[in-house]
Design an enzyme around this catalytic site. Structure first.
Site, mmCIF file in Angstrom:
data_model
loop_
_atom_site.group_PDB
_atom_site.id
_atom_site.type_symbol
_atom_site.label_atom_id
_atom_site.label_comp_id
_atom_site.label_asym_id
_atom_site.label_seq_id
_atom_site.Cartn_x
_atom_site.Cartn_y
_atom_site.Cartn_z
ATOM 1 N N GLU A 344 0.861 -1.198 0.000
ATOM 2 C CA GLU A 344 0.000 0.000 0.000
ATOM 3 C C GLU A 344 0.894 1.244 0.000
ATOM 4 O OE1 GLU A 344 -3.844 -1.514 2.333
ATOM 5 O OE2 GLU A 344 -2.246 -0.970 3.701
ATOM 6 N N CYS A 440 -10.699 0.673 7.248
ATOM 7 C CA CYS A 440 -10.076 1.947 7.618
ATOM 8 C C CYS A 440 -10.665 3.127 6.852
ATOM 9 C CB CYS A 440 -8.574 1.881 7.401
ATOM 10 S SG CYS A 440 -8.107 1.286 5.776
HETATM 11 O O1 FUB Z 1 -2.899 -0.553 9.283
HETATM 12 C C1 FUB Z 1 -4.043 0.222 9.554
HETATM 13 C C2 FUB Z 1 -4.689 0.682 8.268
HETATM 14 O O2 FUB Z 1 -5.112 -0.453 7.518
HETATM 15 C C3 FUB Z 1 -3.790 1.417 7.332
HETATM 16 O O3 FUB Z 1 -3.706 2.772 7.586
HETATM 17 C C4 FUB Z 1 -4.416 1.144 6.027
HETATM 18 O O4 FUB Z 1 -3.571 1.408 4.944
HETATM 19 C C5 FUB Z 1 -4.789 -0.300 6.152
HETATM 20 O O5 FUB Z 1 -3.700 -1.106 5.856
HETATM 21 ZN ZN ZN Z 2 -8.013 3.090 4.324
#
Ligand code: FUB
Ligand code: ZN
Length: 676
Positions: A344, A440
């Protein structure tokens, strides 16, 4: 850096958003997202992956009770406790932790959005539900202040032993943000006190002093949350802890190596090892945005906060370098960041593929956090332009027009067949999803949208800054004199804005109005450029003795602009994106038919603007004469043939705002269109 010029957002209780556009988004959050989210937190959404968030708090609270009864004879469940798979029988769950290990943050983002929403729309029933939820959460807190259900339930001996991966400080950060928001909205401090006790516990374990762990969060956010806690309570120890987290990051020996020595063997080369967590170098030596994009922008936001509050020039300089790298070499035209789904994360400079883009909604939201914090240090329209770009495009695309489904990933090109059949694009969804196991993004949209005015306005002692334009009423005071403002705005569809002042008596202050980068020929009360006032760093400063009834009429003409990317962006060469004012447009199959890659927008295209609607939401659509490449004459079944100058059919191209795509079923979408 001039500390005298630093500005802060206005209290949400002093700004009412009345804007047609943003009020609609806020109402979606209030009426759709917040209630849905509450059901999701309580595992009551049929067919959706359970969140377990409230359940985990309840289990932790129950264990606390039991522990008190047994005088702490509780024996933890066996370690390691990895992600708990979904139980087969949801009616007979054990008293243990379920879900992603950061599920506590689902509650925290919800309570934050609830707090903001209550400032705009008091709702006693929602507030009562929130108070009950807070009681459940606070019952889970340990005597010493620790509050993370994953470890409370599973193994308290392992608290703070894996700061890199296990999100304790991330959950703390969200809890704190939620607690401050709820306190500011309602004046109720139960959750705020819980957050303070947790912060105190953290600083009794982690910090520069002898005997404490020298760690920092694996997923940043605690940095900016601690600053909020400091600003709310005035307790400098919270700012100090935030600063420690910022400054400790990336120092040698790496804390993450020390806490789990096994990692060293598994890792890559020294400097790459913790780039994912932005912990590869001390932050002042960082000049390229790397690693997990949400983590990165949350860190940069915290750095900017600390730089502002401590007047730290070198930290601000690092923020500037990171800002410049990210927004000039690693950002999509939509304000999306984090180009690759692997980790990501940010990719290398100018690597901005359209159809495999990750561009997580949360990452653009973090970019807005960072932008607002940079604006607080220095009103420079570079930051506000990016903030506006992300808001109207890469963030709003994350939520359906009816507020009922969401994108986590925001591609700039989508071919549904590829989303279904090509493993490289499985992360790209052709339609928005109801919710996510790792939820999230939707709650992050909820908390951002419901606090949108705190991004529109900031103020210093004598200056009110307009960073975004939206209909709203503001209660201010300057030098002890009350000043109410009423703003109307046609954004994002037309650039006409009015500002009316209601004063009890004449007052001296400055209005600083951002000149958007996309407009030429702007006027204020009919005057252009320097004739209107002093322009500095993209803001028009109007300093005067204002009188009751003074009125400004601003006009920021919105015209269609056809944009091309830097030639180093391989995927965009020979392609253009259509924009108008702050809005980025795209083509969709629903209007143009399929095989969008065959369409061409000629250089000389002239656009027609048409007031229209998509699923009942008013928009300005654009149309232009264009071409559709014909299949060349070739032998039946032949895949390749000798090149001939292609033929084209004349077609009318239709462009819709990018944020409205995928609201009419599954179909192709393209932002960057071939040109000729
Ligand atoms: O790890 C917590 C949240 O979940 C992150 O900010 C997002 O990118 C997702 O991976
Ligand atoms: Zn998110």
């Amino acid at each position: 850096m001039n500390q005298k010029e630093y500005s802060s957002p206005l209290s949400l209780r002093k700004v009412q958003v009345t804007d047609d556009f943003w009020k609609n988004e806020m109402e979606l959050v209030r009426k759709e997202v917040i209630p849905y989210q509450w059901e999701a937190l309580n595992d009551r959404v049929p067919g959706a992956d359970p969140s377990f968030s409230m359940r985990n708090f309840k289990v932790a609270g129950k264990l606390n009770e039991k522990r008190r009864e047994l005088k702490d004879a509780y024996h933890p469940v066996k370690w390691p406790l990895e992600f708990q798979p979904l139980p087969e029988d949801m009616d007979h769950l054990e008293d243990r932790f379920y879900g992603c290990l950061f599920q506590d943050s689902d509650f925290s983002k919800w309570i934050e959005a609830v707090g903001y929403s209550l400032t705009q729309h008091p709702d006693p029933q929602l507030e009562a539900t929130a108070d009950e939820a807070i009681d459940i959460v606070c019952a889970a807190q340990l005597e010493n202040g620790y509050l993370d259900t994953y470890y409370i339930i599973s193994d308290q001996d392992k608290i703070f032993t894996n700061l890199k991966d296990n999100h304790e400080l991330y959950c703390f950060g969200h809890l704190t943000e939620g607690a401050v928001a709820y306190y500011q909205a309602t004046g109720k401090d139960k959750l705020l006190k819980a957050a303070e006790r947790y912060a105190d516990y953290i600083s009794s374990c982690i910090g520069p002093e002898e005997g404490k762990k020298k760690g920092y969060p694996g997923h940043e956010i605690a940095e900016m949350a601690l600053v909020r806690l400091y600003e709310q309570t005035g307790e400098k120890k919270y700012l100090d802890l935030s600063r420690f987290f910022v400054e400790q990051r990336g120092t040698r020996p790496y804390y993450f190596d020390l806490e789990q020595p096994d990692r060293v063997k598994k890792g890559h080369e020294e400097e790459e090892r913790y780039a994912y967590n932005q912990a590869h170098l001390p932050v002042r030596q960082q000049d390229e945005a790397v690693g997990h994009a949400v983590r990165a922008v949350y860190l940069y936001s915290g750095m900017a906060d600390v730089a502002r509050l401590t007047g730290d020039e070198s930290l601000y300089a690092a923020c500037e370098r990171l800002w410049e790298n990210m927004t000039r070499k690693k950002m999509y035209i939509t304000g999306g960041i984090g180009a690759t789904h692997i980790g990501e994360a940010f990719s290398f400079n100018y690597d901005l593929p359209n159809d495999t883009a990750y561009a997580e909604t949360c990452a653009s939201i973090g970019l807005v956090f960072f932008a607002r914090r940079m604006l607080q240090i220095k009103a420079d329209s570079r930051y506000a332009d990016v903030m506006e770009r992300a808001l109207y495009n890469g963030i709003l695309s994350g939520m359906a027009l009816d507020g009922k489904s969401f994108f986590y990933v925001n591609p700039l090109e989508s071919l549904p067949e590829a989303c279904h059949k090509d493993e490289r694009k499985f992360h790209v969804k052709p339609v928005r999803q109801k919710w996510f196991g790792c939820a999230c993004c939707p709650p992050n949209i909820a908390r951002l949208v419901s606090s949108i005015s705190s991004y529109a306005y900031t103020r210093s002692e004598d200056t009110l800054y307009f960073h975004l334009y939206m209909g709203s009423t503001l209660e201010c005071d300057f030098g002890g004199k009350k000043a109410d403002l009423r703003v109307t705005s046609g954004f994002p569809w037309n650039g006409r804005v009015t500002v009316e002042l209601k004063l009890d008596e004449a007052a001296d202050f400055t209005l600083a109005l951002r000149i958007p980068d996309w407009c030429a020929g702007w006027t204020v009360n009919g005057k252009e450029g320097d004739a209107a006032g002093t322009v500095k760093d993209g803001y028009l400063y109007l300093s005067r003795t204002w009188q009751d009834g003074d009125r400004l009429e601003l006009d920021f003409p919105m015209t269609v602009r056809v944009m091309e990317a830097d030639a180093r962006v391989r995927e965009d060469i020979g392609r253009v994106a259509v924009t108008r004012g702050p809005i980025v447009y795209c083509m969709e199959e629903a209007d143009n038919g399929g095989e969008l890659h065959r369409f061409v927008l000629p250089d000389e295209a002239e656009f027609t603007e048409e007031k229209s609607d998509i699923q009942g939401v008013p928009v300005v659509k654009l149309t232009a004469d264009g071409l559709r490449q014909k299949q060349s004459p070739k032998k039946e079944g032949e895949l390749y043939h000798v090149y001939r100058r292609p033929g084209y059919d004349a077609v009318r191209l239709v462009f819709i705002p990018y944020f409205t795509w995928a609201n009419r079923g599954e179909g192709e979408m393209q932002v960057f269109v071939r040109t000729k």
